[in-house]
Enzyme design. Structure first.
Site, PDB file in Angstrom:
ATOM      1  N   SER A 172      19.370  35.125  -2.761  1.00 55.07           N
ATOM      2  CA  SER A 172      20.655  34.412  -2.736  1.00 55.07           C
ATOM      3  C   SER A 172      21.348  34.510  -4.089  1.00 55.07           C
ATOM      4  O   SER A 172      20.702  34.377  -5.123  1.00 55.07           O
ATOM      5  CB  SER A 172      20.419  32.929  -2.444  1.00 55.07           C
ATOM      6  OG  SER A 172      19.559  32.768  -1.352  1.00 55.07           O
TER       7      SER A 172
ATOM      8  N   HIS B   3      22.569  35.457   3.525  1.00 51.19           N
ATOM      9  CA  HIS B   3      21.854  36.734   3.508  1.00 51.19           C
ATOM     10  C   HIS B   3      22.598  37.727   4.398  1.00 51.19           C
ATOM     11  O   HIS B   3      22.719  37.506   5.601  1.00 51.19           O
ATOM     12  CB  HIS B   3      20.425  36.570   4.041  1.00 51.19           C
ATOM     13  CG  HIS B   3      19.498  35.898   3.079  1.00 51.19           C
ATOM     14  ND1 HIS B   3      18.636  36.602   2.283  1.00 51.19           N
ATOM     15  CD2 HIS B   3      19.312  34.605   2.775  1.00 51.19           C
ATOM     16  CE1 HIS B   3      17.947  35.750   1.538  1.00 51.19           C
ATOM     17  NE2 HIS B   3      18.338  34.537   1.810  1.00 51.19           N
TER      18      HIS B   3
ATOM     19  N   HIS C  66      12.309  36.512   6.664  1.00 48.25           N
ATOM     20  CA  HIS C  66      11.472  35.380   6.236  1.00 48.25           C
ATOM     21  C   HIS C  66      10.517  34.961   7.349  1.00 48.25           C
ATOM     22  O   HIS C  66      10.858  35.066   8.535  1.00 48.25           O
ATOM     23  CB  HIS C  66      12.338  34.159   5.909  1.00 48.25           C
ATOM     24  CG  HIS C  66      13.347  34.365   4.829  1.00 48.25           C
ATOM     25  ND1 HIS C  66      14.579  34.914   5.069  1.00 48.25           N
ATOM     26  CD2 HIS C  66      13.303  34.092   3.504  1.00 48.25           C
ATOM     27  CE1 HIS C  66      15.267  34.969   3.934  1.00 48.25           C
ATOM     28  NE2 HIS C  66      14.516  34.483   2.963  1.00 48.25           N
TER      29      HIS C  66
ATOM     30  N   ALA D 126      15.704  32.637  -4.841  1.00 44.56           N
ATOM     31  CA  ALA D 126      16.093  31.301  -5.298  1.00 44.56           C
ATOM     32  C   ALA D 126      14.874  30.410  -5.096  1.00 44.56           C
ATOM     33  O   ALA D 126      14.130  30.590  -4.134  1.00 44.56           O
ATOM     34  CB  ALA D 126      17.258  30.789  -4.466  1.00 44.56           C
TER      35      ALA D 126
ATOM     36  N   SER E 142       9.866  32.698   0.200  1.00 46.16           N
ATOM     37  CA  SER E 142       9.884  34.160   0.384  1.00 46.16           C
ATOM     38  C   SER E 142       8.897  34.786  -0.591  1.00 46.16           C
ATOM     39  O   SER E 142       7.997  34.112  -1.084  1.00 46.16           O
ATOM     40  CB  SER E 142      11.302  34.695   0.119  1.00 46.16           C
ATOM     41  OG  SER E 142      11.652  34.516  -1.233  1.00 46.16           O
TER      42      SER E 142
ATOM     43  N   HIS F  69      20.859  23.051   1.313  1.00 44.33           N
ATOM     44  CA  HIS F  69      21.026  24.489   1.156  1.00 44.33           C
ATOM     45  C   HIS F  69      22.308  24.805   0.385  1.00 44.33           C
ATOM     46  O   HIS F  69      22.371  25.775  -0.380  1.00 44.33           O
ATOM     47  CB  HIS F  69      21.030  25.157   2.539  1.00 44.33           C
ATOM     48  CG  HIS F  69      21.025  26.643   2.477  1.00 44.33           C
ATOM     49  ND1 HIS F  69      20.025  27.360   1.844  1.00 44.33           N
ATOM     50  CD2 HIS F  69      21.899  27.567   2.934  1.00 44.33           C
ATOM     51  CE1 HIS F  69      20.289  28.653   1.932  1.00 44.33           C
ATOM     52  NE2 HIS F  69      21.424  28.812   2.583  1.00 44.33           N
TER      53      HIS F  69
HETATM   54  N1  HPA Z   1      11.920  24.714  -2.191  1.00 43.96           N
HETATM   55  C1  HPA Z   1      11.729  25.814  -1.448  1.00 43.96           C
HETATM   56  N2  HPA Z   1      12.566  26.838  -1.448  1.00 43.96           N
HETATM   57  C2  HPA Z   1      13.649  26.769  -2.245  1.00 43.96           C
HETATM   58  C3  HPA Z   1      13.920  25.657  -3.030  1.00 43.96           C
HETATM   59  C4  HPA Z   1      12.992  24.561  -3.013  1.00 43.96           C
HETATM   60  O1  HPA Z   1      13.156  23.533  -3.691  1.00 43.96           O
HETATM   61  N3  HPA Z   1      15.079  25.914  -3.708  1.00 43.96           N
HETATM   62  C5  HPA Z   1      15.470  27.147  -3.317  1.00 43.96           C
HETATM   63  N4  HPA Z   1      14.625  27.681  -2.434  1.00 43.96           N
END
Ligand code: HPA
Length: 299
Positions: free
Chosen positions: A47, A78, A100, A130, A229, A264
């Site tokens: 991301s 994505h 995923h 991310a 991921s 998100h």
């Molecule tokens: N947890 C899991 N996946 C993530 C997070 C998180 O806090 N932030 C971005 N992806």
């Protein structure tokens, strides 16, 4: 109507001893019908890394759904395309989006994009993602070079018969995240004036964010970042003998750290804010590898 309500039918993959090579041969010939570029580096763009994709030239873009047995990417943010092109004068393959476990895909499907980039010629794989920050020094906006990982998904892309045309039954994961490539990432960060932390990435299946108790557990286990991921892809890349590097973009403090719910949107906003910094590091990294030859490990 009913199909839509149930979601797409799960993709069923062959499971014989050479099923990975069979799949990769089919995927590679579908790619080769559209491009003869031989990538030196394969990059998975998590991301917020759209600007790396924008910097590619002479691009062939293939939506995942146009490759045999691959689904369209469903995760928001994505795009779900394989890109082949030149980045900083170096031939690369980029995944804009990834598959995923939380989408319901088998682990062996989740890793096909990375194995395909290797099959097409890439010797180095760079994974980006991310992630939530666990450790004290891992605030939102931190870029973390991945030093090691915890596979907490409860699964492996390698379970089932081993395809020994690709790798060994019991792959070693000591220094899975190449020390030489980690050092190169830090050099690139320094040259760009961008600070890079380094730490351990814990991979869980999602799609829920963690509970605060899970974040406390992860801290105890030695994780610095957590995400949904990367670990399947890392395992497959090492199995296939590819050199591996990765960077997590910390988008939020882990669940429960601030007392605020995670969303998100917050993750995407932070990824888009820090993405351009990570893009600069990635571009310099590609340039450095292009100048040095694709492998820093034993030439
Ligand atoms: N947890 C899991 N996946 C993530 C997070 C998180 O806090 N932030 C971005 N992806």
């Amino acid at each position: 109507m009913e199909d839509e309500a149930l979601g797409a039918a799960p993709i069923s993959l062959p499971t014989g001893p050479h099923s990975f090579t069979q799949r990769l041969e089919g995927l590679a010939s579908a790619v080769r019908a559209r491009s003869d570029l031989v990538p030196r580096i394969g990059i998975v763009l998590g991301s917020g890394l759209g600007s790396v994709a924008d910097a590619l030239i002479d691009v062939t873009a293939i939506p995942f759904s146009e490759l045999p047995g691959w689904p369209a990417a469903s995760a928001p943010g994505h795009a779900g395309r394989l890109l082949l092109g030149q980045l900083e004068g170096v031939p690369v393959a980029c995944l804009q989006g990834r598959l995923h476990l939380y989408e319901g895909h088998q682990a062996r499907l989740v890793v096909e994009p990375v194995l395909l980039m290797g099959w097409l010629g890439a010797r180095v794989i760079l994974l980006t993602n991310a992630a939530g920050g666990i450790g004290a020094g891992f605030a939102a906006g931190t870029l973390m070079v991945i030093a090691d990982h915890l596979n907490l998904t409860g699964t492996s892309p390698l379970s089932g018969p081993n395809d020994d045309r690709i790798g060994t039954r019991f792959p070693d994961l000591v220094d899975a995240w190449s020390p030489a490539l980690r050092a190169l990432l830090h050099e690139c960060g320094q040259a760009e004036g961008i600070e890079l932390a380094e730490g351990v990435y814990a991979g869980l299946t999602g799609p829920t964010y963690e509970t605060p108790a899970e974040v406390r557990m992860l801290r105890t286990l030695g994780a610095d970042a957590v995400g949904m991921s990367t670990v399947m892809e890392a395992i497959a890349a090492r199995w296939a003998g590819l050199e591996l590097a990765g960077v997590s973009l910390i988008t939020n403090p882990g669940a429960g750290v601030t007392g605020q719910p995670l969303t998100h949107e917050e993750v995407l906003t932070a990824a888009n804010e820090a993405g351009p910094r990570l893009s600069r590091v990635v571009r310099r990294f590609v340039r450095a590898l292009g100048a040095d030859g694709a492998s820093v490990q034993g030439g």
